[in-house]
Design a protein around this motif. Structure first.
Motif, PDB file in Angstrom:
ATOM      1  N   THR A  60     -43.405  16.116 -33.519  1.00  0.00           N
ATOM      2  CA  THR A  60     -44.710  16.173 -32.766  1.00  0.00           C
ATOM      3  C   THR A  60     -45.711  15.979 -33.745  1.00  0.00           C
ATOM      4  O   THR A  60     -45.810  15.964 -34.948  1.00  0.00           O
ATOM      5  N   LYS A  61     -47.088  15.471 -33.218  1.00  0.00           N
ATOM      6  CA  LYS A  61     -48.307  15.303 -33.924  1.00  0.00           C
ATOM      7  C   LYS A  61     -48.864  16.659 -34.347  1.00  0.00           C
ATOM      8  O   LYS A  61     -49.727  16.536 -35.457  1.00  0.00           O
ATOM      9  N   ARG A  62     -48.574  17.585 -33.513  1.00  0.00           N
ATOM     10  CA  ARG A  62     -49.475  18.717 -33.504  1.00  0.00           C
ATOM     11  C   ARG A  62     -48.382  19.899 -32.949  1.00  0.00           C
ATOM     12  O   ARG A  62     -47.404  19.619 -32.335  1.00  0.00           O
ATOM     13  N   LEU A  63     -48.676  21.016 -33.199  1.00  0.00           N
ATOM     14  CA  LEU A  63     -47.703  22.274 -32.423  1.00  0.00           C
ATOM     15  C   LEU A  63     -47.990  22.083 -31.025  1.00  0.00           C
ATOM     16  O   LEU A  63     -49.227  22.176 -30.716  1.00  0.00           O
ATOM     17  N   LEU A  64     -46.954  22.113 -30.409  1.00  0.00           N
ATOM     18  CA  LEU A  64     -47.034  22.140 -28.867  1.00  0.00           C
ATOM     19  C   LEU A  64     -46.266  23.256 -28.398  1.00  0.00           C
ATOM     20  O   LEU A  64     -44.955  23.762 -28.708  1.00  0.00           O
ATOM     21  N   SER A  65     -46.915  23.844 -27.431  1.00  0.00           N
ATOM     22  CA  SER A  65     -46.203  25.239 -26.434  1.00  0.00           C
ATOM     23  C   SER A  65     -44.929  24.393 -25.877  1.00  0.00           C
ATOM     24  O   SER A  65     -44.929  22.948 -25.614  1.00  0.00           O
ATOM     25  N   GLU A  66     -44.088  25.027 -25.353  1.00  0.00           N
ATOM     26  CA  GLU A  66     -42.973  24.711 -24.521  1.00  0.00           C
ATOM     27  C   GLU A  66     -43.399  23.944 -23.230  1.00  0.00           C
ATOM     28  O   GLU A  66     -42.892  22.945 -22.734  1.00  0.00           O
ATOM     29  N   LEU A  67     -44.224  24.448 -22.760  1.00  0.00           N
ATOM     30  CA  LEU A  67     -44.967  24.010 -21.463  1.00  0.00           C
ATOM     31  C   LEU A  67     -45.540  22.508 -21.394  1.00  0.00           C
ATOM     32  O   LEU A  67     -45.428  21.655 -20.781  1.00  0.00           O
ATOM     33  N   ALA A  68     -46.259  22.678 -22.551  1.00  0.00           N
ATOM     34  CA  ALA A  68     -47.143  21.243 -23.159  1.00  0.00           C
ATOM     35  C   ALA A  68     -46.048  20.199 -23.229  1.00  0.00           C
ATOM     36  O   ALA A  68     -45.987  18.814 -22.854  1.00  0.00           O
ATOM     37  N   CYS A  69     -45.116  20.583 -24.095  1.00  0.00           N
ATOM     38  CA  CYS A  69     -44.086  19.440 -24.437  1.00  0.00           C
ATOM     39  C   CYS A  69     -43.215  19.135 -23.298  1.00  0.00           C
ATOM     40  O   CYS A  69     -42.998  18.285 -23.145  1.00  0.00           O
ATOM     41  N   ASP A  70     -42.769  20.011 -22.344  1.00  0.00           N
ATOM     42  CA  ASP A  70     -42.191  19.941 -21.175  1.00  0.00           C
ATOM     43  C   ASP A  70     -42.859  18.842 -20.275  1.00  0.00           C
ATOM     44  O   ASP A  70     -42.298  17.876 -19.511  1.00  0.00           O
ATOM     45  N   ASN A  71     -44.025  19.073 -20.071  1.00  0.00           N
ATOM     46  CA  ASN A  71     -45.208  18.203 -19.485  1.00  0.00           C
ATOM     47  C   ASN A  71     -45.112  16.721 -19.940  1.00  0.00           C
ATOM     48  O   ASN A  71     -45.342  15.721 -19.117  1.00  0.00           O
ATOM     49  N   ALA A  72     -45.172  16.842 -21.172  1.00  0.00           N
ATOM     50  CA  ALA A  72     -45.339  15.388 -21.911  1.00  0.00           C
ATOM     51  C   ALA A  72     -44.044  14.667 -21.701  1.00  0.00           C
ATOM     52  O   ALA A  72     -43.944  13.271 -21.605  1.00  0.00           O
ATOM     53  N   ILE A  73     -42.897  15.218 -21.763  1.00  0.00           N
ATOM     54  CA  ILE A  73     -41.650  14.751 -21.794  1.00  0.00           C
ATOM     55  C   ILE A  73     -41.523  14.397 -20.352  1.00  0.00           C
ATOM     56  O   ILE A  73     -40.824  13.299 -19.825  1.00  0.00           O
ATOM     57  N   GLY A  74     -42.016  15.038 -19.248  1.00  0.00           N
ATOM     58  CA  GLY A  74     -41.652  14.850 -17.714  1.00  0.00           C
ATOM     59  C   GLY A  74     -42.568  13.305 -17.456  1.00  0.00           C
ATOM     60  O   GLY A  74     -42.141  12.866 -16.632  1.00  0.00           O
ATOM     61  N   TRP A  75     -43.859  13.163 -18.163  1.00  0.00           N
ATOM     62  CA  TRP A  75     -44.400  11.996 -17.813  1.00  0.00           C
ATOM     63  C   TRP A  75     -43.490  10.879 -18.537  1.00  0.00           C
ATOM     64  O   TRP A  75     -43.440   9.851 -17.903  1.00  0.00           O
ATOM     65  N   LEU A  76     -43.000  11.200 -19.842  1.00  0.00           N
ATOM     66  CA  LEU A  76     -42.241   9.719 -20.245  1.00  0.00           C
ATOM     67  C   LEU A  76     -40.897   9.582 -19.424  1.00  0.00           C
ATOM     68  O   LEU A  76     -40.255   8.617 -19.269  1.00  0.00           O
ATOM     69  N   ILE A  77     -40.356  10.808 -18.757  1.00  0.00           N
ATOM     70  CA  ILE A  77     -39.159  10.520 -17.966  1.00  0.00           C
ATOM     71  C   ILE A  77     -39.794   9.693 -16.629  1.00  0.00           C
ATOM     72  O   ILE A  77     -39.161   8.647 -16.142  1.00  0.00           O
ATOM     73  N   GLN A  78     -40.870  10.045 -16.032  1.00  0.00           N
ATOM     74  CA  GLN A  78     -41.408   9.474 -14.999  1.00  0.00           C
ATOM     75  C   GLN A  78     -41.836   7.645 -15.357  1.00  0.00           C
ATOM     76  O   GLN A  78     -41.596   6.881 -14.372  1.00  0.00           O
ATOM     77  N   VAL A  79     -42.165   7.615 -16.421  1.00  0.00           N
ATOM     78  CA  VAL A  79     -42.349   6.010 -16.798  1.00  0.00           C
ATOM     79  C   VAL A  79     -41.202   5.436 -17.289  1.00  0.00           C
ATOM     80  O   VAL A  79     -41.199   4.248 -17.366  1.00  0.00           O
ATOM     81  N   GLY A  80     -39.985   5.981 -17.255  1.00  0.00           N
ATOM     82  CA  GLY A  80     -38.781   5.325 -17.546  1.00  0.00           C
ATOM     83  C   GLY A  80     -38.474   5.189 -18.894  1.00  0.00           C
ATOM     84  O   GLY A  80     -37.423   4.468 -19.408  1.00  0.00           O
TER      85      GLY A  80
END
Length: 134
Positions: A60-80
């Protein structure tokens, strides 16, 4: 039952808009290319990405909470770009690259992504916020 020849993987063709959206999403994500290179070879768990572990491993580029990380990963899942790992028990907290993700990481192998422009960030945010399919 027929067998599948895994030596000749099928290549998928994607519309250019899908590829561009996926590239933009990767560049605008809070993750470094190191994470996606690791995902080329193995699944990576959420615990390895979130918090201090993500910074320690260079994921990661910076410290991410588990929720923020899961949200960012969720978006990358949605875009394929990513998919959740599944085992015999069901869905796990680990992630892998999709064929589109493999293609994008292979294209940028050995070099870091360029910094996203303000218009890239704005466009990505609008599409992500409204979940628009383009």
């Amino acid at each position: 039952m027929s067998s599948v020849d895994s030596q000749n993987p099928q290549t998928f063709s994607y519309p250019s808009s899908t590829v561009e959206r996926a590239k933009r999403s990767l560049v605008c994500s809070p993750f470094n290319i190191v994470l996606f290179e690791a995902m080329r070879h193995q699944s990576v768990s959420l615990n390895a990405i979130a918090g201090e572990n993500g910074v320690r491993y260079g994921y990661t580029k910076r410290l991410l909470s588990e929720l923020a990380c899961d949200n960012a990963i969720g978006w990358l899942i949605q875009v394929g770009v990513l998919r959740r790992e599944v085992d015999g028990q069901g869905i796990t907290d680990s992630f892998r690259l999709t064929p589109l993700g493999h293609r994008l990481v292979e294209q940028s192998q050995g070099k870091n992504w360029s910094a996203p422009s303000l218009s890239d960030r704005l466009y990505n945010a609008v599409i992500r916020w409204f979940r628009l399919p383009f």
